[in-house]
Design a protein around this motif. Structure first.
Motif, mmCIF file in Angstrom:
data_model
loop_
_atom_site.group_PDB
_atom_site.id
_atom_site.type_symbol
_atom_site.label_atom_id
_atom_site.label_comp_id
_atom_site.label_asym_id
_atom_site.label_seq_id
_atom_site.Cartn_x
_atom_site.Cartn_y
_atom_site.Cartn_z
ATOM 1 N N ASP A 228 0.837 -1.196 0.000
ATOM 2 C CA ASP A 228 0.000 0.000 0.000
ATOM 3 C C ASP A 228 0.876 1.252 0.000
ATOM 4 N N ARG A 229 0.255 2.371 -0.270
ATOM 5 C CA ARG A 229 0.985 3.623 -0.418
ATOM 6 C C ARG A 229 1.753 3.975 0.848
ATOM 7 N N LYS A 230 1.213 3.619 2.014
ATOM 8 C CA LYS A 230 1.835 4.008 3.281
ATOM 9 C C LYS A 230 3.259 3.461 3.383
ATOM 10 N N ILE A 231 3.456 2.188 3.094
ATOM 11 C CA ILE A 231 4.791 1.599 3.227
ATOM 12 C C ILE A 231 5.750 2.208 2.215
ATOM 13 N N ASN A 232 5.318 2.360 0.970
ATOM 14 C CA ASN A 232 6.192 2.957 -0.036
ATOM 15 C C ASN A 232 6.460 4.426 0.252
ATOM 16 N N GLN A 233 5.467 5.123 0.791
ATOM 17 C CA GLN A 233 5.695 6.500 1.220
ATOM 18 C C GLN A 233 6.721 6.555 2.342
ATOM 19 N N ALA B 157 11.827 9.467 -7.823
ATOM 20 C CA ALA B 157 11.116 9.939 -9.015
ATOM 21 C C ALA B 157 9.949 9.029 -9.364
ATOM 22 N N ASP B 158 10.166 7.736 -9.256
ATOM 23 C CA ASP B 158 9.111 6.772 -9.578
ATOM 24 C C ASP B 158 7.900 6.960 -8.671
ATOM 25 N N ALA B 159 8.153 7.246 -7.397
ATOM 26 C CA ALA B 159 7.054 7.441 -6.444
ATOM 27 C C ALA B 159 6.234 8.681 -6.783
ATOM 28 N N VAL B 160 6.883 9.694 -7.332
ATOM 29 C CA VAL B 160 6.170 10.907 -7.763
ATOM 30 C C VAL B 160 5.428 10.645 -9.070
#
Length: 757
Positions: A376-381, A420-423
């Protein structure tokens, strides 16, 4: 009221990932990759846990690799265990950690670790492989010399020991803060007895991590009747509080009355108070079986993110690989949010989970893209916020951060593609975009390691660097492409135009005379004499490789690379030669160059994308054959089942992707190139609660080639799929064949998109 109907109705409404969870930990063999060069951690941990509780052995420095194969602290070939430590690296090529050594012992108190093959010279014990068990979240072994059954499990920040003493002769626990493994050594240590069952302290050390701090709290289930402290010269100390460069303590208890003693050890990089709080929050009670069960459940939940069906051996290799991808980046904060920054300041009660052990030169290629699909976004964030915090503390994005230290290991700017990938994929919150861009641009505009030349849009002269100039340059170009795409996403036109020029600087190293990327002198001449096979470690223009292996490191602009060769056919001819030529590397080649097919090196990350390059020139069937051969040859279910260092999970991430039949050749492009799936069916439970179900028809050992694909029931002729389409879920039906369909993915419109398409 018909409760059974209500239950069935609720069950039917649940996503499959919840309603039909499978027992997948049974397919994991943690010993795979623990022999020879795999260097994986063996022991008890939970996904991304700060604690990796497991055995530490004698580093056999007499062997041909001078102890290198004990980088994790364990190698399957060893027949002895010194004791159990609470932190380990997995798959790295440099050794460190193995902190807070605990030895469950009987007999005479030994204060130094035994020498190899001389167990009577110090502490440690022989053991039998038949008496050793490792499962996700659990490790067990009988220590023959002590006659102690050791059982271990863990939570995120606490190691839980259970020791069953089969004899009671002078039963004690040795706590050795002086223990050193590989390149690590203690610089300061401290132990304080709080009461008859609680001890706190710290171990500060210097090694790969130049200034590591581990605070701990240790609680026992039975009273400690006597404590004897020792200094770094093994002289007895008489206080309840001791401090010194490398101290130890023997904790004696009544093993006649209490044959089983349990120990909980919480760790923190901040304080002993936080270490105690971590124990209270994560394991407040004494229930080893429950903690073990909870660890298994955490692993099972993680493994069920992909439900992979195939033959038993492939399934074991696949789930062990997926398991290994979740060893890092490890949690590096306390339950209250506190963590230690790279500036050695404590950041209190932060609103994200801080992480460390980012092996970014390895993991930006496959592991982080895998996390983007599964988590989920939380862990990658949290991963990105950890990197941005490091940027704020040290003035640049991390390279290889380890336990609050920047090691600056490996080449390039490998954090930039991940940020960059996360953005670009919208994983990071928009409120963090400007800080992320500031971090990317500031890091890219540095001056060290040849960046001053890159800033001016020129090549890095070999006169300015002792070695590896081409490797640095090609990795910079990958990072610069990521910065370019990020700037485009954020509407920063001037920055985008600048970084578009920078990512094409790889062209300046292409020597048409020899057909390779070659180092250049300040005067412009290419290096001469030139041997494209020369692979001597740290003595050529490449990093852990040779010119042949670095010729293909342009994943961001494959079309541009093809153009340098003069078109598809010349490119394919060169690639065919590369994968079919002799694997001889000559003398003194880097130990990291392993798993060779021709000169293709599966055992080292800069080659991981190469099988998937064929698709860009219209012959994906050749890449499928190469990927299948690499999977079958270099990933097995044996202890030596990895051909090279697992590198914090990247080698395993490559297999996870490739076994599902796709790979993110250039992560920020959002393109996953098809290869050669190994399963009969795979269900990917996506973080948006949707599912991608991949059904493989005519799977077989000889059927390496994709004959056709249907997506959601419709004919699909492209040799790739996009990130956005994966997230939509649905179905893929892939039909395999023993002979290639040379028309699949052949036309220009069916090939993957590259920067210059």
């Amino acid at each position: 009221m018909n409760y059974s109907k209500i239950f069935l109705s609720i069950l039917a409404s649940l996503p499959l990932s919840l309603a039909a969870q499978q027992n997948l930990t049974a397919f994991v063999d943690p010993f795979i990759g623990s022999e020879d060069h795999g260097h994986v951690f063996v022991g008890a941990n939970v996904p991304l846990g700060a604690v990796q509780l497991g055995p530490s052995q004698i580093s056999q420095t007499w062997d041909q690799f001078n102890g290198w194969d004990w980088c994790s602290g364990y190698n399957y070939k060893s027949k002895e265990i010194l004791g159990f430590t609470h932190t380990h690296l997995s798959g790295t090529g440099i050794g460190d950690l193995n902190d807070i050594m605990l030895v469950p012992a009987t007999g005479k108190v030994q204060l130094a670790p035994a020498e190899f093959d001389k167990m009577n010279t110090g502490y440690g014990s022989h053991f039998q492989k038949a008496n050793e068990i490792c499962q996700p979240g659990f490790y067990s072994v009988l220590l023959d010399d002590y006659q102690v059954q050791a059982n271990l499990t863990a939570t995120e920040r606490v190691g839980y020991h259970q020791y069953i003493y089969k004899k009671s002769d002078n039963a004690h626990l040795l706590l050795d803060l002086a223990f050193k493994m590989n390149w690590d050594k203690t610089t300061d240590s401290y132990i304080k007895q709080i009461n008859d069952s609680t001890f706190v302290g710290y171990r500060f050390s210097m090694g790969w991590a130049n200034d590591q701090k581990v605070y701990f709290a240790l609680k026992t289930s039975v009273p400690i009747q006597k404590v004897q402290f020792y200094d770094d010269k093994n002289q007895k100390l008489g206080s309840t509080t001791v401090k010194g460069q490398a101290i130890k303590a023997a904790l004696f208890f009544d093993a006649v009355k209490n044959k089983t003693i349990e120990v909980k050890v919480g760790i923190s990089a901040v304080s002993t108070t936080n270490a105690l709080a971590n124990i209270q929050a994560e394991i407040p009670n004494w229930d080893f079986a429950q903690t073990k069960s909870q660890a298994n459940d955490k692993w099972n939940n993680t493994l069920n993110k992909i439900q992979f069906e195939g033959d038993s051996d492939t399934k074991k290799i696949f789930y062990t690989a997926l398991y290994h991808t979740y060893f890092a980046p490890t949690i590096f904060n306390d339950v209250n949010g506190d963590y230690l920054g790279t500036d050695k300041q404590v950041y209190e009660k932060q609103d994200f989970t801080n992480h460390t052990v980012f092996s970014l030169w390895d993991t930006y290629r496959g592991l982080h893209p895998l996390m983007n699909l599964l988590e989920d976004r939380k862990i990658n964030q949290d991963f990105i916020k950890s990197m941005l915090a490091i940027y704020q503390q040290q003035g640049k994005l991390p390279v290889w951060p380890l336990q609050g230290n920047e090691t600056n290991t490996m080449v390039g700017l490998p954090a930039i593609p991940v940020v960059a990938d996360a953005v670009i994929k919208g994983i990071l919150d928009e409120k963090d975009y400007e800080l992320a861009w500031e971090a990317v641009k500031t890091t890219a505009m540095g001056y060290d390691n040849g960046l001053k030349f890159v800033r001016e849009l020129t090549y890095i002269p070999i006169d300015s660097m002792d070695h590896e100039s081409v490797a640095w340059a090609l990795e910079y170009a990958i990072a610069d492409y990521s910065a370019f795409k990020m700037a485009e996403k954020l509407g920063k036109k001037e920055d985008a135009a600048y970084f578009e020029k920078r990512y094409k600087l790889y062209e300046k190293y292409f020597d048409k005379e020899v057909g390779h990327f070659v180092g250049r002198k300040a005067t412009g001449e290419f290096r001469r004499p030139f041997n494209p096979l020369m692979a001597k470690h740290r003595e050529n223009d490449y990093c852990e490789g040779n010119a042949w292996q670095y010729t293909w490191l342009v994943p961001q602009d494959v079309k541009g690379l093809i153009n340098l060769f003069g078109g598809d056919q010349k490119f394919l001819k060169k690639l065919d030669e590369f994968t079919s030529m002799s694997s001889d590397l000559g003398g003194e080649a880097s130990n990291d160059i392993t798993g060779l097919i021709g000169q293709y090196a599966q055992g080292n990350e800069p080659n991981h994308h190469i099988p998937y390059l064929y698709a860009y020139a219209g012959e994906p069937w050749k890449g499928a054959a190469l990927a299948r051969k690499a999977m079958k040859s270099f990933y097995t279910s044996k202890p030596n089942g990895l051909c090279g260092n697992d590198d914090a999970g990247q080698m395993s991430a490559w297999y996870v992707f490739s076994a599902m039949g796709m790979y993110p050749l250039s992560p920020v492009s959002g393109i996953y190139v098809f290869g050669s799936p190994m399963m009969e069916k795979a269900t990917i439970n996506l973080p948006n609660t949707k599912q991608l179900v991949i059904q493989v028809k005519n799977q077989g050992a000889q059927n390496s080639y994709i004959k056709s694909i249907k997506r959601n029931g419709q004919v699909y002729s492209k040799s790739y799929i996009t990130y956005d389409d994966i997230l939509k879920g649905g179905s893929l039906e892939i039909e395999m064949s023993s002979s290639p369909n040379k028309n699949f993915g052949k036309t220009l419109q069916d090939r993957p998109v590259s920067a210059q398409n």
